[in-house]
Scaffold this motif. Structure first.
Motif, short mmCIF file in Angstrom:
data_model
loop_
_atom_site.label_atom_id
_atom_site.label_comp_id
_atom_site.label_asym_id
_atom_site.label_seq_id
_atom_site.Cartn_x
_atom_site.Cartn_y
_atom_site.Cartn_z
N ASP A 260 0.82 -1.22 0.00
CA ASP A 260 0.00 0.00 0.00
C ASP A 260 0.85 1.27 0.00
N GLY A 261 1.88 1.30 0.85
CA GLY A 261 2.75 2.47 0.89
C GLY A 261 3.57 2.61 -0.37
N PHE A 262 4.06 1.48 -0.90
CA PHE A 262 4.87 1.52 -2.13
C PHE A 262 4.05 2.02 -3.30
N VAL A 263 2.80 1.55 -3.43
CA VAL A 263 1.96 1.98 -4.55
C VAL A 263 1.82 3.50 -4.55
N ALA A 264 1.50 4.06 -3.39
CA ALA A 264 1.33 5.51 -3.31
C ALA A 264 2.63 6.24 -3.63
N ALA A 265 3.73 5.76 -3.06
CA ALA A 265 5.02 6.44 -3.25
C ALA A 265 5.52 6.34 -4.68
N VAL A 266 5.41 5.15 -5.29
CA VAL A 266 5.95 4.99 -6.64
C VAL A 266 5.11 5.74 -7.65
N VAL A 267 3.80 5.85 -7.42
CA VAL A 267 2.95 6.62 -8.34
C VAL A 267 3.33 8.10 -8.29
N VAL A 268 3.51 8.64 -7.09
CA VAL A 268 3.90 10.04 -6.96
C VAL A 268 5.29 10.26 -7.55
N ALA A 269 6.21 9.33 -7.29
CA ALA A 269 7.57 9.45 -7.84
C ALA A 269 7.54 9.43 -9.36
N ALA A 270 6.73 8.54 -9.94
CA ALA A 270 6.64 8.46 -11.40
C ALA A 270 6.03 9.72 -11.99
N LEU A 271 5.00 10.25 -11.34
CA LEU A 271 4.40 11.50 -11.83
C LEU A 271 5.41 12.64 -11.80
N PHE A 272 6.15 12.73 -10.71
CA PHE A 272 7.16 13.78 -10.59
C PHE A 272 8.24 13.63 -11.66
N GLY A 273 8.73 12.40 -11.83
CA GLY A 273 9.77 12.16 -12.82
C GLY A 273 9.27 12.38 -14.23
N PHE A 274 8.02 11.99 -14.50
CA PHE A 274 7.44 12.18 -15.83
C PHE A 274 7.32 13.67 -16.17
N LEU A 275 6.89 14.47 -15.21
CA LEU A 275 6.76 15.91 -15.45
C LEU A 275 8.11 16.55 -15.71
N ARG A 276 9.15 16.02 -15.13
CA ARG A 276 10.50 16.59 -15.32
C ARG A 276 11.21 16.05 -16.56
N GLY A 277 10.98 14.75 -16.87
CA GLY A 277 11.78 14.17 -17.93
C GLY A 277 11.06 13.33 -18.95
N GLY A 278 9.73 13.27 -18.90
CA GLY A 278 8.99 12.45 -19.85
C GLY A 278 9.03 10.98 -19.49
N ALA A 279 8.34 10.16 -20.26
CA ALA A 279 8.20 8.74 -19.94
C ALA A 279 9.53 8.00 -19.90
N ASP A 280 10.46 8.36 -20.79
CA ASP A 280 11.75 7.66 -20.85
C ASP A 280 12.74 8.15 -19.81
N GLY A 281 12.45 9.27 -19.17
CA GLY A 281 13.43 9.84 -18.24
C GLY A 281 12.96 9.97 -16.81
N VAL A 282 12.00 9.12 -16.42
CA VAL A 282 11.45 9.20 -15.07
C VAL A 282 12.52 8.94 -14.03
N GLY A 283 13.22 7.82 -14.13
CA GLY A 283 14.24 7.49 -13.14
C GLY A 283 15.37 8.48 -13.12
N ARG A 284 15.82 8.91 -14.29
CA ARG A 284 16.90 9.89 -14.37
C ARG A 284 16.48 11.22 -13.74
N SER A 285 15.25 11.62 -13.97
CA SER A 285 14.77 12.90 -13.44
C SER A 285 14.66 12.88 -11.92
N LEU A 286 14.40 11.71 -11.35
CA LEU A 286 14.32 11.60 -9.89
C LEU A 286 15.69 11.73 -9.25
N MET A 287 16.73 11.23 -9.91
CA MET A 287 18.05 11.18 -9.29
C MET A 287 18.99 12.30 -9.74
N VAL A 288 18.67 12.95 -10.85
CA VAL A 288 19.57 14.00 -11.37
C VAL A 288 18.89 15.35 -11.23
N TRP A 289 19.58 16.27 -10.54
CA TRP A 289 19.02 17.61 -10.29
C TRP A 289 19.95 18.67 -10.85
#
Length: 289
Positions: A260-289
């Motif tokens: 339950d906690g992971f679902v909420a957290a990973v969805v928010v993380a993916a939304l944040f990463g998507f807004l910063r880097g698009g579908a292909d750059g979600v993980g990179r956008s989370l870790m690179v500032w």
């Protein structure tokens, strides 16, 4: 022996049995976690179709458990199209067809909503819950360079929030966080989990996996969201008078109870990463500032 003497003795025996049961349950939780966590990390590291397969199985499990909680476990005409859509979407994710996966999930959602004989809104919410978990988990891991680090960041935040909250809550106690929904959770546990998540962010920064301040802010947000996800699942179960989503994981209950906690957290993380880097750059956008 009088009734007054017998009552304290009986209460003492009951307390002793309760402590023994709690100790056995904690031991079981630790043993199962010691097996499942390394396995999940290994599959996350491998990524690709293995991670897509694990995520898909988890999403299917979440959907089935949700239907059971809301009283639709026997509605096979809802279960079958929902499970089929999640499974086919998982296959699309495994071969790198994100567009096809999203189309399949959209069709699955329409099918579930159209076919549900009752509690249609709950059935739709369950499918969206499972589909969001599937999409977000794949997107966060997708980047070949930063995806694993980003996924581990989310996983560790959720794990330490849960563990830190558990031990802080039991050790400190104090006022309840939301007793009507989750009687055992305390404010001390919530703060303890949050502090533990900040330690994870500091560790990632020390390893040069991101800048300190952004990681601290992100960890605080994800820790808070993780706890809200836990409360959300508790509220749904309480609404339908259910204690555990299932008994599939010894000592832990069901998939929803653990994820339950992971679902909420990973969805928010993916939304944040998507807004910063698009579908292909979600993980990179989370870790690179």
């Amino acid at each position: 022996m009088t009734e007054g003497e017998a009552a304290p003795a009986a209460a003492g025996e009951s307390d002793s049995r309760s402590r023994e049961s709690g100790s056995r349950n904690l031991l079981m939780r630790i043993v199962v976690a010691a097996v499942l966590i390394p396995l999940a990390v290994a599959i996350a590291y491998a990524g690709g179709w293995l991670w897509a397969a694990l995520v898909t199985l988890a999403a299917i499990g979440l959907f089935v458990e949700w239907l059971a909680i809301v009283g639709l476990s026997g509605a096979m005409r809802v279960t079958v199209p929902g499970v089929a859509a999640l499974a086919v979407a998982g296959l699309c994710f495994a071969i790198g067809r994100l567009d096809a996966a999203l189309i399949v999930l959209a069709v699955g959602f329409v099918a579930v909503v159209s076919i549900a004989p009752e509690r249609r809104n709950w059935a739709a919410a369950g499918f969206l819950y499972a589909a969001a978990a599937e999409i977000a988990s794949v997107l966060v891991r997708l980047d070949p360079v930063k995806g694993f680090a980003a996924l581990m960041f989310v996983l560790l935040i959720v794990w330490v929030t849960d563990s830190g909250g558990y031990f802080a809550g039991r050790g400190i106690g104090g006022p309840k966080l939301w007793p009507r929904v989750s009687p055992k959770k305390t404010w001390a546990g919530a703060v303890g989990g949050l502090v533990a998540s900040l330690a994870v962010a500091a560790g990632f920064a020390a390893l040069d996996l991101g800048k300190t301040l952004p990681l601290l802010v992100l960890s605080a947000v994800l820790s808070t969201v993780s706890q809200l996800g836990d409360l959300f699942e508790s509220a749904v179960k309480r609404r339908f008078g259910v204690k555990d989503s299932s008994q599939i994981i010894p000592g832990h209950g069901g998939l929803m109870d653990r994820l339950d906690g992971f679902v909420a957290a990973v969805v928010v993380a993916a939304l944040f990463g998507f807004l910063r880097g698009g579908a292909d750059g979600v993980g990179r956008s989370l870790m690179v500032w």
